[in-house]
Motif scaffolding. Structure first.
Motif, mmCIF file in Angstrom:
data_model
loop_
_atom_site.group_PDB
_atom_site.id
_atom_site.type_symbol
_atom_site.label_atom_id
_atom_site.label_comp_id
_atom_site.label_asym_id
_atom_site.label_seq_id
_atom_site.Cartn_x
_atom_site.Cartn_y
_atom_site.Cartn_z
ATOM 1 N N LEU A 79 1.146 -1.077 -0.233
ATOM 2 C CA LEU A 79 0.211 0.034 0.128
ATOM 3 C C LEU A 79 0.965 1.338 0.243
ATOM 4 O O LEU A 79 0.553 2.641 -0.234
ATOM 5 C CB LEU A 79 -0.895 0.007 1.085
ATOM 6 C CG LEU A 79 -2.048 -0.695 1.039
ATOM 7 C CD1 LEU A 79 -3.252 -0.940 2.203
ATOM 8 C CD2 LEU A 79 -2.921 -0.654 -0.116
ATOM 9 N N ARG A 85 -4.412 0.303 -3.428
ATOM 10 C CA ARG A 85 -5.537 1.027 -2.893
ATOM 11 C C ARG A 85 -6.237 0.177 -2.160
ATOM 12 O O ARG A 85 -6.689 -0.321 -2.583
ATOM 13 C CB ARG A 85 -5.871 2.027 -3.647
ATOM 14 C CG ARG A 85 -5.833 1.689 -5.030
ATOM 15 C CD ARG A 85 -6.855 2.556 -5.779
ATOM 16 N NE ARG A 85 -7.196 2.167 -7.379
ATOM 17 C CZ ARG A 85 -8.263 2.165 -7.060
ATOM 18 N NH1 ARG A 85 -9.522 2.222 -6.022
ATOM 19 N NH2 ARG A 85 -8.650 1.528 -8.029
ATOM 20 N N ARG A 86 -7.005 1.109 -1.156
ATOM 21 C CA ARG A 86 -8.326 0.788 -0.310
ATOM 22 C C ARG A 86 -9.417 1.603 -0.931
ATOM 23 O O ARG A 86 -9.189 2.356 -2.104
ATOM 24 C CB ARG A 86 -8.053 1.545 1.248
ATOM 25 C CG ARG A 86 -6.874 0.713 1.036
ATOM 26 C CD ARG A 86 -6.566 -0.384 2.272
ATOM 27 N NE ARG A 86 -5.833 -0.935 3.335
ATOM 28 C CZ ARG A 86 -5.747 -2.037 3.877
ATOM 29 N NH1 ARG A 86 -6.602 -2.943 3.364
ATOM 30 N NH2 ARG A 86 -5.241 -2.315 4.815
ATOM 31 N N THR A 91 -9.631 -4.103 -1.000
ATOM 32 C CA THR A 91 -8.351 -3.739 -1.125
ATOM 33 C C THR A 91 -7.690 -3.882 -2.785
ATOM 34 O O THR A 91 -7.984 -5.087 -3.541
ATOM 35 C CB THR A 91 -6.745 -4.665 -0.892
ATOM 36 O OG1 THR A 91 -7.243 -4.144 0.896
ATOM 37 C CG2 THR A 91 -5.129 -4.156 -1.003
#
Length: 260
Positions: A79, A85-86, A91
């Motif tokens: 990350l 990325r969230r 994810t």
């Protein structure tokens, strides 16, 4: 033999020289479990492609026979590197970092050249008496009025940075009435005010976002940021603006052309 806390990762030579030497693996070939797992997850990201949803922590722990804490540590590094990325789906695999040239050009121009859609959201446009140190940089008297323009930067609806600009009110007296906050500030200076940039001094450093900055940009407070300090001048050499640009370290890289 590798201990319970270490695993051996195969030796690989980077093809293009862009990766760390020996991909970050020490000569004895042993690395912590989380790094071993990170090396195993990397090919999976290529298979999934940009926007692909990563398996859950539990699924990854079972697949690679490691603890969930080991999975979390590996994912944290991916990350921070911008590989993941969230999102609302969990994810996901992130796209490539945006590359901004270290040149006297607007953010809008730089993002558009990469096929992305730039955007900005106004946080505040306020008028203040200029403090002495800033007044010296802008070549105005201490206490004279100065605009402070603060905006969140977007690329394809993703928050990627924070821009804070200071400029003397006498240079742009109608900024609060004539300027569209989601447009290019340099475009406004050039097209509406007839002010063209001549040159600038820039300084780049890495920092951690403050809690307020992290909230505005929508990132964890511990995420590394790229901070640019810029003092620009007009074509006559007169100080024009003072800018503080904060970019997400996981979404941006910067390039510069060097000539001998």
């Amino acid at each position: 033999m590798a201990t319970s806390r270490e695993r051996t990762v195969p030796y690989e030579i980077p093809e293009d020289g862009s990766a760390p030497v020996r991909a970050g693996i020490p000569e004895h070939g042993r690395v912590p479990k989380y790094y071993w797992l990170k090396a195993r997850i990397a090919p999976l990201l290529d298979e999934l492609g940009e926007g692909g949803v990563l398996p859950t922590e539990r699924e990854l722990a079972l697949r690679y026979e490691v603890s969930r804490e080991t999975v979390r540590q590996a994912l944290r590094e991916l990350l921070l590197e911008g590989r993941l990325r969230r999102s609302g789906r969990g994810t996901v695999v992130a796209g490539p970092k945006m590359e901004q040239p270290l040149a006297l050009a607007s953010y809008t121009e730089g993002v558009r050249k990469q096929g992305r859609t730039p955007g900005r959201t106004l946080i505040g446009l306020e008028r203040h008496p200029c403090p002495p140190a800033l007044a010296r940089e802008l070549a105005i008297g201490a206490g004279e009025s100065v605009w402070h323009l603060e905006r969140v930067l977007f690329a394809d609806d993703e928050r990627v940075g924070l821009e804070s600009t200071y400029i003397a009110v006498e240079r742009v007296p109608r900024l609060d009435r004539d300027f569209e906050p989601d447009s290019s500030f340099y475009g406004y200076l050039r097209e509406e005010m007839g002010l063209c940039l001549g040159d600038a001094d820039e300084r780049l450093e890495t920092v951690l976002a403050t809690p307020r900055e992290a909230l505005l940009i929508g990132t964890p407070p511990g995420l590394p940021m790229l901070l640019i300090h810029r003092a620009s001048r007009d074509e006559e050499g007169r100080p024009l603006e003072r800018v503080r640009l904060l970019y997400r370290g996981d979404r941006f890289s910067f390039s510069v052309r060097l000539e001998g």
